[in-house]
Design a protein around this motif. Structure first.
Motif, PDB file in Angstrom:
ATOM      1  N   SER A  10      57.572  -7.217 -20.581  1.00  0.00           N
ATOM      2  CA  SER A  10      58.681  -8.225 -20.787  1.00  0.00           C
ATOM      3  C   SER A  10      59.291  -7.984 -21.831  1.00  0.00           C
ATOM      4  CB  SER A  10      57.798  -9.421 -21.036  1.00  0.00           C
ATOM      5  OG  SER A  10      56.776  -9.347 -22.246  1.00  0.00           O
ATOM      6  N   SER A  15      53.248  -6.270 -24.383  1.00  0.00           N
ATOM      7  CA  SER A  15      53.458  -5.309 -23.347  1.00  0.00           C
ATOM      8  C   SER A  15      54.240  -4.018 -23.556  1.00  0.00           C
ATOM      9  CB  SER A  15      54.504  -6.127 -22.203  1.00  0.00           C
ATOM     10  OG  SER A  15      55.880  -6.359 -22.924  1.00  0.00           O
ATOM     11  N   THR A  33      59.783  -5.734 -14.467  1.00  0.00           N
ATOM     12  CA  THR A  33      59.953  -6.748 -15.262  1.00  0.00           C
ATOM     13  C   THR A  33      60.360  -7.777 -14.586  1.00  0.00           C
ATOM     14  OG1 THR A  33      60.701  -5.344 -17.262  1.00  0.00           O
ATOM     15  CG2 THR A  33      61.809  -7.764 -17.026  1.00  0.00           C
ATOM     16  N   ASN A  35      62.166 -11.648 -13.422  1.00  0.00           N
ATOM     17  CA  ASN A  35      63.379 -12.507 -13.891  1.00  0.00           C
ATOM     18  C   ASN A  35      62.889 -13.669 -12.901  1.00  0.00           C
ATOM     19  OD1 ASN A  35      65.387 -14.111 -14.251  1.00  0.00           O
ATOM     20  ND2 ASN A  35      67.151 -12.527 -13.622  1.00  0.00           N
ATOM     21  N   GLN A  38      63.735 -17.272 -16.991  1.00  0.00           N
ATOM     22  CA  GLN A  38      63.420 -17.938 -18.014  1.00  0.00           C
ATOM     23  C   GLN A  38      64.108 -18.500 -19.004  1.00  0.00           C
ATOM     24  OE1 GLN A  38      63.136 -14.848 -16.478  1.00  0.00           O
ATOM     25  NE2 GLN A  38      61.935 -13.348 -17.985  1.00  0.00           N
ATOM     26  N   GLU A  43      65.228 -11.764 -23.076  1.00  0.00           N
ATOM     27  CA  GLU A  43      63.811 -11.332 -22.909  1.00  0.00           C
ATOM     28  C   GLU A  43      63.983  -9.837 -21.537  1.00  0.00           C
ATOM     29  OE1 GLU A  43      60.010 -12.504 -20.103  1.00  0.00           O
ATOM     30  OE2 GLU A  43      60.377 -13.531 -21.883  1.00  0.00           O
ATOM     31  N   ILE A  44      65.001 -10.178 -20.867  1.00  0.00           N
ATOM     32  CA  ILE A  44      65.392  -9.305 -19.919  1.00  0.00           C
ATOM     33  C   ILE A  44      65.963  -8.071 -20.387  1.00  0.00           C
ATOM     34  CG2 ILE A  44      66.391  -8.612 -17.684  1.00  0.00           C
ATOM     35  CD1 ILE A  44      64.254 -10.695 -17.218  1.00  0.00           C
ATOM     36  N   ALA A  47      63.788  -5.841 -22.455  1.00  0.00           N
ATOM     37  CA  ALA A  47      63.038  -4.922 -21.731  1.00  0.00           C
ATOM     38  C   ALA A  47      63.826  -3.940 -21.366  1.00  0.00           C
ATOM     39  CB  ALA A  47      62.452  -5.828 -20.608  1.00  0.00           C
ATOM     40  N   ARG A  97      51.842 -17.713 -13.038  1.00  0.00           N
ATOM     41  CA  ARG A  97      52.904 -16.741 -13.678  1.00  0.00           C
ATOM     42  C   ARG A  97      51.855 -15.288 -13.380  1.00  0.00           C
ATOM     43  NH1 ARG A  97      55.546 -16.345 -19.359  1.00  0.00           N
ATOM     44  NH2 ARG A  97      53.425 -16.690 -20.098  1.00  0.00           N
ATOM     45  N   PHE A 101      52.959 -12.318 -10.831  1.00  0.00           N
ATOM     46  CA  PHE A 101      53.297 -11.053 -11.516  1.00  0.00           C
ATOM     47  C   PHE A 101      52.365  -9.885 -11.204  1.00  0.00           C
ATOM     48  CE2 PHE A 101      55.550 -12.717 -15.759  1.00  0.00           C
ATOM     49  CZ  PHE A 101      56.739 -13.111 -14.733  1.00  0.00           C
ATOM     50  N   THR A 119      48.550  -4.411 -17.921  1.00  0.00           N
ATOM     51  CA  THR A 119      49.117  -5.639 -18.338  1.00  0.00           C
ATOM     52  C   THR A 119      48.554  -6.250 -19.609  1.00  0.00           C
ATOM     53  OG1 THR A 119      49.384  -8.341 -17.749  1.00  0.00           O
ATOM     54  CG2 THR A 119      47.276  -6.971 -16.914  1.00  0.00           C
TER      55      THR A 119
END
Length: 220
Positions: A10, A15, A33, A35, A38, A43-44, A47, A97, A101, A119
């Motif tokens: 993330s 992470s 990652t 999407n 959010q 955040e994207i 990352a 989530r 994920f 993770t």
């Protein structure tokens, strides 16, 4: 067990520390990652920048359906960010989530020929999220292996570390300053030290202060 690993990524403190750990442990590392629309698109972007810096291939998967199914403070601007009280879960908990994920990460890992999934979930400082517990990860690991007839291993290097110890690990890996300055943990979308008031920032800062105090004692 092969020497290839996929990191659920993330761009946050946990992470990113896991990515640094994976690069030490495995010969080939990629990141995935998610999407899910959010609250903070930053955040994207964070990352992406970190993946590029460390020259690891990044897969960005669309999980927009999760946003539709699970309204919460991380997917809705009109829901206040709040820690859970009593038996209540925090408003930032996203139902399903980590289940989704890790499941989608496993599907991708199998296509890549990777056996290892990493993770950053943690039971020690887990904010009350049930899908960060060790029993959940172990249960899902068995389920994923059975569902695809493939021997995945889900690694959780932070599972039994508190935030102070997570900072220590980042320091031991040689990326303390990088993690402090370039990761995004803040629920309000502010990189680095963050807003300083949301639950994620408070947890991060408490651990940082504790680790720096301990490190200074050792030096003195």
């Amino acid at each position: 067990m092969n020497k290839k690993a996929l990191v659920v990524f993330s761009g946050g403190q946990d992470s990113t520390t896991c990515l640094m750990w994976a690069l030490r442990q495995f010969e080939e590392v990629q990141v995935v990652t998610f999407n899910y629309n959010q609250r903070h698109a930053a955040e994207i972007e964070v990352a992406k920048e970190i993946a590029e810096k460390f020259n690891v291939k990044q897969h960005i998967l669309d999980l927009g359906l999760l946003n539709q199914l699970a309204p919460n403070a991380l997917t809705r601007d009109n829901i206040e960010i709040a820690a859970g009280e009593g038996e209540e879960l925090p408003s930032t908990f996203v139902d399903g989530r980590n289940l989704l994920f890790l499941s989608f990460a496993a599907i991708l890992a199998k296509q890549l020929g990777y056996a290892n999934i990493i993770t950053g979930v943690c039971q020690t400082d887990f904010s009350g999220y049930p899908d960060c517990r060790d029993v959940f990860v172990k249960s899902l690991n068995v389920t994923l292996n059975l569902s695809m007839d493939y021997e995945f291993v889900i690694h959780t290097p932070l599972m039994w570390l508190d935030k102070k110890e997570t900072w220590k690990l980042a320091d031991e890996l040689g990326y303390f300053d990088y993690v402090r300055e370039h990761t995004l943990t803040c629920y309000n979308g502010i990189i680095g030290s963050g807003c300083g008031t949301c639950p994620a920032c408070l947890l991060r800062k408490r651990g940082l202060d504790q680790y720096e105090a301990e490190r200074n004692e050792v030096v003195s």
